[in-house]
Design a protein around this motif. Structure first.
Motif, PDB file in Angstrom:
ATOM      1  N   ASP A   5       0.870  -1.125  -0.023  1.00 43.81           N
ATOM      2  CA  ASP A   5      -0.094  -0.020   0.137  1.00 43.81           C
ATOM      3  C   ASP A   5       0.817   1.578   0.000  1.00 43.81           C
ATOM      4  O   ASP A   5       0.617   2.269  -0.571  1.00 43.81           O
ATOM      5  CB  ASP A   5      -0.874  -0.177   1.265  1.00 43.81           C
ATOM      6  N   LEU A   6       1.944   1.255   0.715  1.00 39.40           N
ATOM      7  CA  LEU A   6       2.837   2.297   0.722  1.00 39.40           C
ATOM      8  C   LEU A   6       3.657   2.600  -0.622  1.00 39.40           C
ATOM      9  O   LEU A   6       3.473   3.761  -1.159  1.00 39.40           O
ATOM     10  CB  LEU A   6       3.855   2.248   1.893  1.00 39.40           C
ATOM     11  N   VAL A   7       4.022   1.665  -1.151  1.00 39.86           N
ATOM     12  CA  VAL A   7       4.477   1.569  -2.477  1.00 39.86           C
ATOM     13  C   VAL A   7       3.583   2.169  -3.576  1.00 39.86           C
ATOM     14  O   VAL A   7       3.886   2.988  -4.351  1.00 39.86           O
ATOM     15  CB  VAL A   7       5.202   0.269  -3.105  1.00 39.86           C
ATOM     16  N   THR A   8       2.607   1.782  -3.586  1.00 40.41           N
ATOM     17  CA  THR A   8       1.363   2.005  -4.459  1.00 40.41           C
ATOM     18  C   THR A   8       1.295   3.736  -4.059  1.00 40.41           C
ATOM     19  O   THR A   8       1.092   4.233  -5.172  1.00 40.41           O
ATOM     20  CB  THR A   8       0.138   1.489  -4.024  1.00 40.41           C
ATOM     21  N   ILE A  10       3.140   5.720  -3.178  1.00 42.21           N
ATOM     22  CA  ILE A  10       4.145   6.671  -3.433  1.00 42.21           C
ATOM     23  C   ILE A  10       4.034   6.752  -5.030  1.00 42.21           C
ATOM     24  O   ILE A  10       4.605   7.671  -5.547  1.00 42.21           O
ATOM     25  CB  ILE A  10       5.664   6.092  -2.952  1.00 42.21           C
ATOM     26  N   ILE A  11       4.165   5.687  -5.693  1.00 40.09           N
ATOM     27  CA  ILE A  11       3.975   5.466  -7.101  1.00 40.09           C
ATOM     28  C   ILE A  11       2.943   6.342  -7.754  1.00 40.09           C
ATOM     29  O   ILE A  11       3.109   7.320  -8.751  1.00 40.09           O
ATOM     30  CB  ILE A  11       3.780   3.976  -7.555  1.00 40.09           C
ATOM     31  N   LEU A  12       1.764   6.402  -7.094  1.00 39.05           N
ATOM     32  CA  LEU A  12       0.704   7.153  -7.567  1.00 39.05           C
ATOM     33  C   LEU A  12       0.915   8.772  -7.420  1.00 39.05           C
ATOM     34  O   LEU A  12       0.785   9.551  -8.399  1.00 39.05           O
ATOM     35  CB  LEU A  12      -0.757   6.772  -6.837  1.00 39.05           C
ATOM     36  N   VAL A  17       2.692  13.588 -11.002  1.00 32.91           N
ATOM     37  CA  VAL A  17       3.606  14.977 -11.599  1.00 32.91           C
ATOM     38  C   VAL A  17       4.539  14.318 -12.749  1.00 32.91           C
ATOM     39  O   VAL A  17       4.681  15.174 -13.646  1.00 32.91           O
ATOM     40  CB  VAL A  17       4.544  15.051 -10.440  1.00 32.91           C
ATOM     41  N   LEU A  18       4.783  13.178 -13.041  1.00 28.38           N
ATOM     42  CA  LEU A  18       5.771  12.729 -14.052  1.00 28.38           C
ATOM     43  C   LEU A  18       4.974  12.604 -15.191  1.00 28.38           C
ATOM     44  O   LEU A  18       5.591  12.839 -16.343  1.00 28.38           O
ATOM     45  CB  LEU A  18       6.258  11.314 -13.415  1.00 28.38           C
ATOM     46  N   LEU A  19       3.662  12.020 -15.085  1.00 30.70           N
ATOM     47  CA  LEU A  19       2.909  11.805 -16.372  1.00 30.70           C
ATOM     48  C   LEU A  19       2.878  12.861 -17.343  1.00 30.70           C
ATOM     49  O   LEU A  19       3.216  13.070 -18.355  1.00 30.70           O
ATOM     50  CB  LEU A  19       1.622  11.052 -16.009  1.00 30.70           C
ATOM     51  N   PRO A  20       2.195  14.084 -16.840  1.00 25.87           N
ATOM     52  CA  PRO A  20       2.171  15.297 -17.786  1.00 25.87           C
ATOM     53  C   PRO A  20       3.431  16.101 -17.921  1.00 25.87           C
ATOM     54  O   PRO A  20       3.674  16.509 -19.146  1.00 25.87           O
ATOM     55  CB  PRO A  20       1.082  16.275 -16.929  1.00 25.87           C
ATOM     56  N   LEU A  21       4.381  15.932 -17.018  1.00 22.51           N
ATOM     57  CA  LEU A  21       5.577  16.451 -17.124  1.00 22.51           C
ATOM     58  C   LEU A  21       6.402  15.850 -18.266  1.00 22.51           C
ATOM     59  O   LEU A  21       7.112  16.603 -19.132  1.00 22.51           O
ATOM     60  CB  LEU A  21       6.435  16.404 -15.782  1.00 22.51           C
ATOM     61  N   SER A  22       6.510  14.557 -18.319  1.00 25.14           N
ATOM     62  CA  SER A  22       7.225  13.998 -19.191  1.00 25.14           C
ATOM     63  C   SER A  22       6.772  13.970 -20.537  1.00 25.14           C
ATOM     64  O   SER A  22       7.403  14.132 -21.616  1.00 25.14           O
ATOM     65  CB  SER A  22       7.531  12.381 -18.667  1.00 25.14           C
ATOM     66  N   VAL A  23       5.054  13.760 -20.687  1.00 25.23           N
ATOM     67  CA  VAL A  23       4.577  13.761 -21.989  1.00 25.23           C
ATOM     68  C   VAL A  23       4.871  15.408 -22.549  1.00 25.23           C
ATOM     69  O   VAL A  23       5.204  15.802 -23.816  1.00 25.23           O
ATOM     70  CB  VAL A  23       3.098  13.324 -21.891  1.00 25.23           C
ATOM     71  N   GLY A  24       4.711  16.438 -21.717  1.00 25.74           N
ATOM     72  CA  GLY A  24       4.793  17.617 -22.112  1.00 25.74           C
ATOM     73  C   GLY A  24       6.336  17.999 -22.586  1.00 25.74           C
ATOM     74  O   GLY A  24       6.426  18.539 -23.573  1.00 25.74           O
ATOM     75  N   PHE A  25       7.405  17.572 -21.697  1.00 28.97           N
ATOM     76  CA  PHE A  25       8.522  17.601 -22.210  1.00 28.97           C
ATOM     77  C   PHE A  25       9.054  17.113 -23.574  1.00 28.97           C
ATOM     78  O   PHE A  25       9.642  17.705 -24.558  1.00 28.97           O
ATOM     79  CB  PHE A  25       9.567  17.173 -21.335  1.00 28.97           C
ATOM     80  N   ILE A  26       8.516  15.681 -23.860  1.00 26.61           N
ATOM     81  CA  ILE A  26       8.679  15.207 -25.242  1.00 26.61           C
ATOM     82  C   ILE A  26       8.023  16.006 -26.247  1.00 26.61           C
ATOM     83  O   ILE A  26       8.656  16.285 -27.279  1.00 26.61           O
ATOM     84  CB  ILE A  26       8.354  13.813 -25.183  1.00 26.61           C
ATOM     85  N   ALA A  27       6.690  16.528 -26.277  1.00 25.68           N
ATOM     86  CA  ALA A  27       6.127  17.115 -27.105  1.00 25.68           C
ATOM     87  C   ALA A  27       6.815  18.512 -27.442  1.00 25.68           C
ATOM     88  O   ALA A  27       6.878  19.009 -28.439  1.00 25.68           O
ATOM     89  CB  ALA A  27       4.632  17.418 -26.617  1.00 25.68           C
ATOM     90  N   VAL A  28       7.024  19.182 -26.320  1.00 22.45           N
ATOM     91  CA  VAL A  28       7.885  20.674 -26.427  1.00 22.45           C
ATOM     92  C   VAL A  28       9.217  20.175 -27.237  1.00 22.45           C
ATOM     93  O   VAL A  28       9.565  21.049 -28.063  1.00 22.45           O
ATOM     94  CB  VAL A  28       7.903  21.131 -25.030  1.00 22.45           C
ATOM     95  N   ALA A  29      10.110  19.351 -26.790  1.00 24.42           N
ATOM     96  CA  ALA A  29      11.136  19.013 -27.258  1.00 24.42           C
ATOM     97  C   ALA A  29      11.156  18.922 -28.901  1.00 24.42           C
ATOM     98  O   ALA A  29      11.886  19.354 -29.760  1.00 24.42           O
ATOM     99  CB  ALA A  29      11.733  17.845 -26.579  1.00 24.42           C
ATOM    100  N   TYR A  58       5.558   0.365 -14.947  1.00 29.61           N
ATOM    101  CA  TYR A  58       5.596  -0.243 -13.642  1.00 29.61           C
ATOM    102  C   TYR A  58       4.547   0.145 -12.777  1.00 29.61           C
ATOM    103  O   TYR A  58       3.938  -0.618 -12.359  1.00 29.61           O
ATOM    104  CB  TYR A  58       7.026  -0.006 -12.950  1.00 29.61           C
ATOM    105  N   ALA A  59       3.910   1.521 -12.853  1.00 32.14           N
ATOM    106  CA  ALA A  59       3.218   2.051 -12.078  1.00 32.14           C
ATOM    107  C   ALA A  59       1.696   1.283 -12.594  1.00 32.14           C
ATOM    108  O   ALA A  59       0.930   1.290 -12.003  1.00 32.14           O
ATOM    109  CB  ALA A  59       3.006   3.516 -12.420  1.00 32.14           C
ATOM    110  N   GLY A  60       1.619   1.310 -13.935  1.00 33.24           N
ATOM    111  CA  GLY A  60       0.445   0.514 -14.483  1.00 33.24           C
ATOM    112  C   GLY A  60       0.423  -0.971 -13.790  1.00 33.24           C
ATOM    113  O   GLY A  60      -0.826  -1.386 -13.779  1.00 33.24           O
ATOM    114  N   PHE A  61       1.386  -1.535 -13.863  1.00 31.72           N
ATOM    115  CA  PHE A  61       1.273  -3.026 -13.261  1.00 31.72           C
ATOM    116  C   PHE A  61       0.849  -2.898 -11.896  1.00 31.72           C
ATOM    117  O   PHE A  61       0.334  -3.790 -11.285  1.00 31.72           O
ATOM    118  CB  PHE A  61       2.580  -3.707 -13.544  1.00 31.72           C
TER     119      PHE A  61
END
Length: 95
Positions: A5-8, A10-12, A17-29, A58-61
């Protein structure tokens, strides 16, 4: 609270933050690489894409019924692999 539960939790929190940040970085780059003569250090976009994709996969699994993680992980991972092949010179694509 169990370890799983703790790992889940933390991953969530990280993936929110990581999901929109990384997709946005790739799109802008990619947009800046195509429109301007911007040169990023080699393997920057590939590294961000592959690492973010692996973490979100990994978060999806770890959390069941999280389709958004699988979709964004697949997008980021494949984009990272494409840029890795471009940086290695396997695909001779010029921006």
């Amino acid at each position: 609270m169990s370890i799983k539960d703790l790992v889940t939790k933390i991953i969530l929190r990280i993936s929110v933050v990581l999901l929109p940040l990384s997709v946005g970085f790739i799109a802008v780059a990619v947009t800046l690489l195509m429109l301007l003569k911007l040169e990023l250090p080699r393997f920057t976009v590939a590294t961000v894409g592959i690492l973010s994709g692996a973490f979100l996969w990994y978060a999806g699994f770890a959390m069941l019924k999280r389709v958004r993680f699988f979709f964004s992980a697949t997008f980021l991972f494949l984009t990272g692999v494409l840029f890795l092949l471009i940086d290695l010179g396997v695909c001779p694509v010029r921006f």
